[in-house]
Design a protein around this motif. Structure first.
Motif, PDB file in Angstrom:
ATOM      1  N   VAL A   1       0.877  -1.173   0.000  1.00 22.38           N
ATOM      2  CA  VAL A   1       0.000   0.000   0.000  1.00 22.38           C
ATOM      3  C   VAL A   1       0.910   1.217   0.000  1.00 22.38           C
ATOM      4  CG1 VAL A   1      -1.771   1.291   1.243  1.00 22.38           C
ATOM      5  CG2 VAL A   1      -1.795  -1.215   1.273  1.00 22.38           C
ATOM      6  N   PRO A   2       0.714   2.165  -0.898  1.00 19.87           N
ATOM      7  CA  PRO A   2       1.631   3.317  -0.980  1.00 19.87           C
ATOM      8  C   PRO A   2       1.375   4.345   0.114  1.00 19.87           C
ATOM      9  CG  PRO A   2      -0.118   3.527  -2.611  1.00 19.87           C
ATOM     10  CD  PRO A   2      -0.303   2.186  -1.968  1.00 19.87           C
ATOM     11  N   GLY A   3       2.369   5.217   0.309  1.00 19.88           N
ATOM     12  CA  GLY A   3       2.206   6.391   1.145  1.00 19.88           C
ATOM     13  C   GLY A   3       2.212   6.139   2.633  1.00 19.88           C
ATOM     14  N   GLU A   4       1.742   7.160   3.375  1.00 19.74           N
ATOM     15  CA  GLU A   4       1.731   7.078   4.832  1.00 19.74           C
ATOM     16  C   GLU A   4       0.845   5.940   5.318  1.00 19.74           C
ATOM     17  OE1 GLU A   4       0.905  10.054   8.632  1.00 19.74           O
ATOM     18  OE2 GLU A   4      -0.403  10.159   6.876  1.00 19.74           O
ATOM     19  N   ALA A   5      -0.288   5.728   4.668  1.00 19.46           N
ATOM     20  CA  ALA A   5      -1.175   4.633   5.067  1.00 19.46           C
ATOM     21  C   ALA A   5      -0.445   3.302   4.981  1.00 19.46           C
ATOM     22  CB  ALA A   5      -2.428   4.615   4.200  1.00 19.46           C
TER      23      ALA A   5
ATOM     24  N   LEU B   1      -7.318   5.613  -1.236  1.00 17.89           N
ATOM     25  CA  LEU B   1      -6.694   4.299  -1.117  1.00 17.89           C
ATOM     26  C   LEU B   1      -7.215   3.416  -2.250  1.00 17.89           C
ATOM     27  CD1 LEU B   1      -4.691   2.978   0.835  1.00 17.89           C
ATOM     28  CD2 LEU B   1      -6.621   2.038   2.101  1.00 17.89           C
ATOM     29  N   SER B   2      -6.836   3.793  -3.457  1.00 13.62           N
ATOM     30  CA  SER B   2      -7.378   3.127  -4.644  1.00 13.62           C
ATOM     31  C   SER B   2      -6.370   2.208  -5.314  1.00 13.62           C
ATOM     32  CB  SER B   2      -7.863   4.171  -5.650  1.00 13.62           C
ATOM     33  OG  SER B   2      -6.794   5.019  -6.025  1.00 13.62           O
ATOM     34  N   SER B   3      -5.150   2.169  -4.775  1.00 14.51           N
ATOM     35  CA  SER B   3      -4.109   1.329  -5.374  1.00 14.51           C
ATOM     36  C   SER B   3      -3.429   0.542  -4.271  1.00 14.51           C
ATOM     37  CB  SER B   3      -3.086   2.200  -6.117  1.00 14.51           C
ATOM     38  OG  SER B   3      -2.013   1.405  -6.592  1.00 14.51           O
ATOM     39  N   TYR B   4      -3.533  -0.770  -4.335  1.00 15.63           N
ATOM     40  CA  TYR B   4      -2.907  -1.609  -3.312  1.00 15.63           C
ATOM     41  C   TYR B   4      -2.871  -3.049  -3.808  1.00 15.63           C
ATOM     42  CZ  TYR B   4      -7.867  -2.385  -2.329  1.00 15.63           C
ATOM     43  OH  TYR B   4      -9.199  -2.661  -2.455  1.00 15.63           O
ATOM     44  N   GLY B   5      -2.061  -3.841  -3.139  1.00 15.93           N
ATOM     45  CA  GLY B   5      -1.963  -5.255  -3.470  1.00 15.93           C
ATOM     46  C   GLY B   5      -1.601  -6.056  -2.237  1.00 15.93           C
ATOM     47  N   PHE B   6      -1.920  -7.348  -2.257  1.00 18.77           N
ATOM     48  CA  PHE B   6      -1.575  -8.206  -1.133  1.00 18.77           C
ATOM     49  C   PHE B   6      -1.586  -9.655  -1.594  1.00 18.77           C
ATOM     50  CE2 PHE B   6      -6.110  -7.224  -0.952  1.00 18.77           C
ATOM     51  CZ  PHE B   6      -6.705  -8.487  -0.924  1.00 18.77           C
TER      52      PHE B   6
END
Length: 806
Positions: free
Chosen positions: A302-306, A733-738
């Protein structure tokens, strides 16, 4: 604090006011034990609190509180293995509180599971001493920990005295409001030195009689003197520091208790283990390998501070509940292994933790459910004590499954001890049943579902059916005298007894348990069903009652919204604006009002999500189906109105509140969801509850934020042998992976980016995975990658009323 590329968590500068918070967030652990991130040269005081906790190590003591004898069981603060203090020969012991600090920095390396510390001390006219320490609690061998200290004289040569110790003088005193209670859990403390120069310490817990053994090996350039003092094992040495040349001291420690498997004596096991342990470099290498494997299985991008905060949350979840936990008889401690708040007890937090673990470490989820199964008979005894059949699990559990909820709790604002009725949160049984079902759906573990899982479901369903009473006036069954997840409301205003009637969350989840259990029993293989029916004396009449109660439990409504409980709509409205003007932060509204001589029982005000928890547990379609079974039509307008109504009346006095509201709003009112998601993310790192994180992290909230990405935003469900997805990307939070583990497939990868969903299944000999999205189904073969364009979702409904007191 700062985070760098989501791989470190850093603190610059020394701030005594922040030390307890940093100690919690710099805790290192391996699922067997954990040690707070305290400075090794500092003893417990009002600023610092070293603490080491072994999972499941509890002890029970009796205290006198407000003229009453009360018994409390605590997760025990075990002997402190950290102490390592130092001083220039002839000077005083150096700490950041007693010496001039020229620089101080702490860094948690998340990838490698190590804590690094740099401090520069001014030694008066003797120049500057630089101290660098690297600490690990070994993730490969769960009984080992190590501390490497490098001392460097930056200018003039210095003779340095170093003292390392194992300290058995500790007590449980890390939570100020508990300090008047008995906290001396360790007895029979003995210390000594082995012929090899290893020092050791042994003790027992006072009531539970758990034996504890620690052994320490000190390695340095120079002779080490070993000995014992009162309740301490000590090693001392003197170092000659030449300018610019680092002198290294390695402290390696082994820890065992008598609860461990495959040992005869914890002290002998600890001495043998530490004497055979590799040096620091060897330990660090295998420790890093173990952490690399964990990160692969629980990969999160997950990018950024989050993303940085989520990675810290995952780090602490893995330190509390690692694969080592699968070998232990332990539950989910609400505050991790990071501190003494809630006494290390097990609440309902597994409801927020297991859904994440199910898809990465199902063997850990199974072990945590077995903790509950081993205590099933104790839960049945609790139900019998109320005159009911089935199983009543405790709101707070510890070693043996009895109710550990305190009888009295202290309001720090008023200084008064008050009756505690939170043991009436019987909905914890539904949480356990929900976790059984979710685990079996995600893992495909039919053996567990057909045996231990079915037994727990049956007895929990039996309790709910036996708790339901028929009301001729309503023509409905009712569940009376309970407390819901809100926790603020424990009784009706002026009532002579505690408890509320027809808490909507309790009744809906009870109906779900009854329905699901009937389905499980019907699907059991006939030989297994016959055994279970015979052993539990289950008959057709009882099953018929379950069916009836599952359709007729009363769900109260008022003003077109679901009522939190019967009569909620008759309570007074609260002057939110006036309270905030007088007190500022009113998250703990119950304490604020009690200190004013009032009670939150009089008002429409909630601590955290209660009714809205239903939107957290169940997808919109499943929730509509549950209400339809109970004779109600739950349309989008009613649900959105209900969401709006309770948002305006919630003080968010729990770290779980932001999480649940963010989850629900992602589908109900997306524009406002991010505010609550941020609160959930920052609950611990910013200590939003005002000092509570220093007493231990909030494990349920941390794991819940991970699951928010994994299931909440993707709409991921595991049911009917398929992966169901219904993504609702937030703009923030529209870009993430797991990665996840699903029914034997290791390393299934999901990625969502710019309206495109990618699913990759690693090569294996297993069956393909069915993936179901709204309006379509795809089958992904092992070794294949599927890319799907997601349709634009309609805008979420606008709010239906204005916030009260806004």
């Amino acid at each position: 604090m700062t985070a760098t590329a989501a791989s470190t968590w850093e603190y610059d500068g020394y701030d005594p006011a922040e030390e307890r918070l940093r100690e919690s967030l710099c805790t290192l652990g391996n699922g067997y034990f954990a040690t707070r991130g305290a400075l090794p040269e500092c003893a417990a005081d009002d600023v610092h609190y070293p603490g080491t906790y072994v999972a499941g190590c509890y002890d029970r003591l009796t205290s006198t509180v407000a003229g009453r004898e009360v018994e409390n069981e605590d997760m025990v603060n075990l002997p402190d293995w950290l102490p390592l203090r130092f001083r220039a020969t002839g000077g005083g012991w150096l700490t950041p509180d007693t010496a001039q600090v020229l620089g101080h920095r702490q860094v948690v390396h998340l990838d490698s599971g190590t804590l690094e510390r740099h401090t520069r001390f001014q030694l008066g006219e003797r120049g500057v001493l630089a101290v660098r320490q690297t600490r690990l609690v070994h993730m490969a061998d769960p009984h080992l920990a190590c501390l490497r200290t490098e001392f460097t004289a930056e200018t003039d040569a210095v003779d340095l005295d170093v003292e390392a110790a194992l300290d058995g003088r500790v007590t449980n005193s890390g939570v100020p409001r508990y300090r008047d209670l008995a906290g001396g859990h360790l007895t029979h403390v003995r210390a000594g030195a082995a012929a090899t120069g290893t020092v050791w310490l042994r003790c027992r817990t006072r009531t539970s009689d758990i034996g504890v053994g620690l052994a320490c090996r000190l390695t340095a350039d120079g002779p080490v003197a070993a000995g014992a003092e009162e309740r301490r094992a000590v090693q001392r040495l003197r170092l000659r520091l030449e300018p610019g040349r680092a002198a290294v001291v390695d402290k390696t420690v082994a820890l065992h208790t008598s609860r461990d498997a495959a040992i005869s004596d914890p002290l002998r096991a600890a001495v043998d283990r530490v004497e055979c342990a590799p040096g620091f470099d060897g330990l660090l290498r295998t420790h890093r390998t173990a952490w690399a494997q964990l990160w692969r299985r629980a990969g999160l991008d997950v990018p950024g501070e989050a993303g940085a905060i989520l990675r810290l949350h995952l780090f602490h979840v893995l330190q509390t509940l690692s694969p080592h936990t699968a070998d232990l008889d332990v539950g989910v401690p609400a505050r991790g292994l990071h501190g003494e708040a809630y006494r290390g007890h097990v609440f309902w937090d597994e409801l927020f933790v297991l859904p994440y673990l199910n898809l990465h470490f199902p063997e850990v989820s199974r072990a945590l459910l077995r903790y509950r199964h081993r205590r099933l008979e104790r839960a049945r005894s609790a139900a019998r004590a109320l005159g009911r059949r089935g199983a009543l699990y405790p709101w707070q559990s510890g070693s043996d499954g009895r109710e550990e909820t305190q009888q009295l709790h202290l309001n720090p604002r008023s200084g008064r001890w008050l009756p505690d009725h939170s043991h009436l949160q019987h909905h914890v049984g539904s949480a356990i049943a929900y976790n059984v079902w979710q685990y079996c759906e995600a893992s495909g573990d039919a053996e567990f579902l057909h045996t231990k899982g079915a037994e727990m479901l049956l007895q929990i369903a039996r309790f709910w059916a036996d708790s339901a009473v028929w009301d001729d006036r309503l023509g409905r069954h009712r569940i009376r005298g309970v407390v819901g997840p809100d926790e603020y409301h424990e009784a009706y205003p002026g009532a002579g007894r505690p408890g509320l009637d027809d808490n909507a969350y309790t009744n809906v989840t009870a109906a779900w348990v009854l329905t699901r259990t009937l389905e499980v029993l019907a699907a059991l293989p006939e030989p297994r069903r016959r055994e279970l029916v015979e052993r539990t004396e289950l008959d057709y009449a009882e099953l018929h009652r379950w069916e009836e109660v599952s359709r007729t439990l009363h769900i109260p409504f008022h003003d077109g919204v679901i009522s939190q409980f019967e009569g909620y709509g008759d309570l007074a409205e609260l002057d939110w604006r006036g309270l905030r003007a007088r007190h500022g932060d009113i998250r703990r509204l119950d304490r604020v009002l009690e200190a004013e001589g009032d009670t939150v029982n009089r008002y429409q005000a909630s601590k955290q999500a209660d009714v809205l928890m239903l939107g957290y547990l169940f997808s919109p379609s499943e929730l509509r189906s549950l209400f339809a079974r109970l004779g109600h039509r739950l349309d989008d307008v009613t649900w959105h109105r209900t969401v709006d109504y309770y948002l305006a009346r919630t003080s968010h006095g729990s770290t779980l509140s932001g999480l649940v509201h963010g989850w629900v709003l992602a589908r109900a009112r997306r524009a406002e969801a991010w505010t609550y998601v941020q609160e959930a993310l920052k609950g611990d790192v910013a200590d939003l509850q005002g000092g509570t994180t220093g007493e231990g992290i909030h494990l349920g909230a941390m794991a819940g934020t991970l699951d928010l990405v994994q299931r909440g935003l993707t709409g991921l469900e595991t049911r009917s042998g398929a992966l169901w997805l219904d993504p609702v990307p937030l703009p923030e939070l529209s870009s993430y992976g797991f990665a996840l583990r699903y029914r034997g497939h290791w390393g299934v990868r999901l990625r969502l980016e710019h309206g495109l969903l990618e699913i990759a299944v690693p090569e294996s000999g297993r069956l393909p995975i069915d993936v179901r999205l709204p309006g379509r189904t795809v089958r992904v073969q092992p070794g294949d990658t599927c890319r799907l364009a997601l349709p634009d979702r309609p805008r979420a409904a606008a709010p239906l009323s204005r916030a009260v007191g806004s």
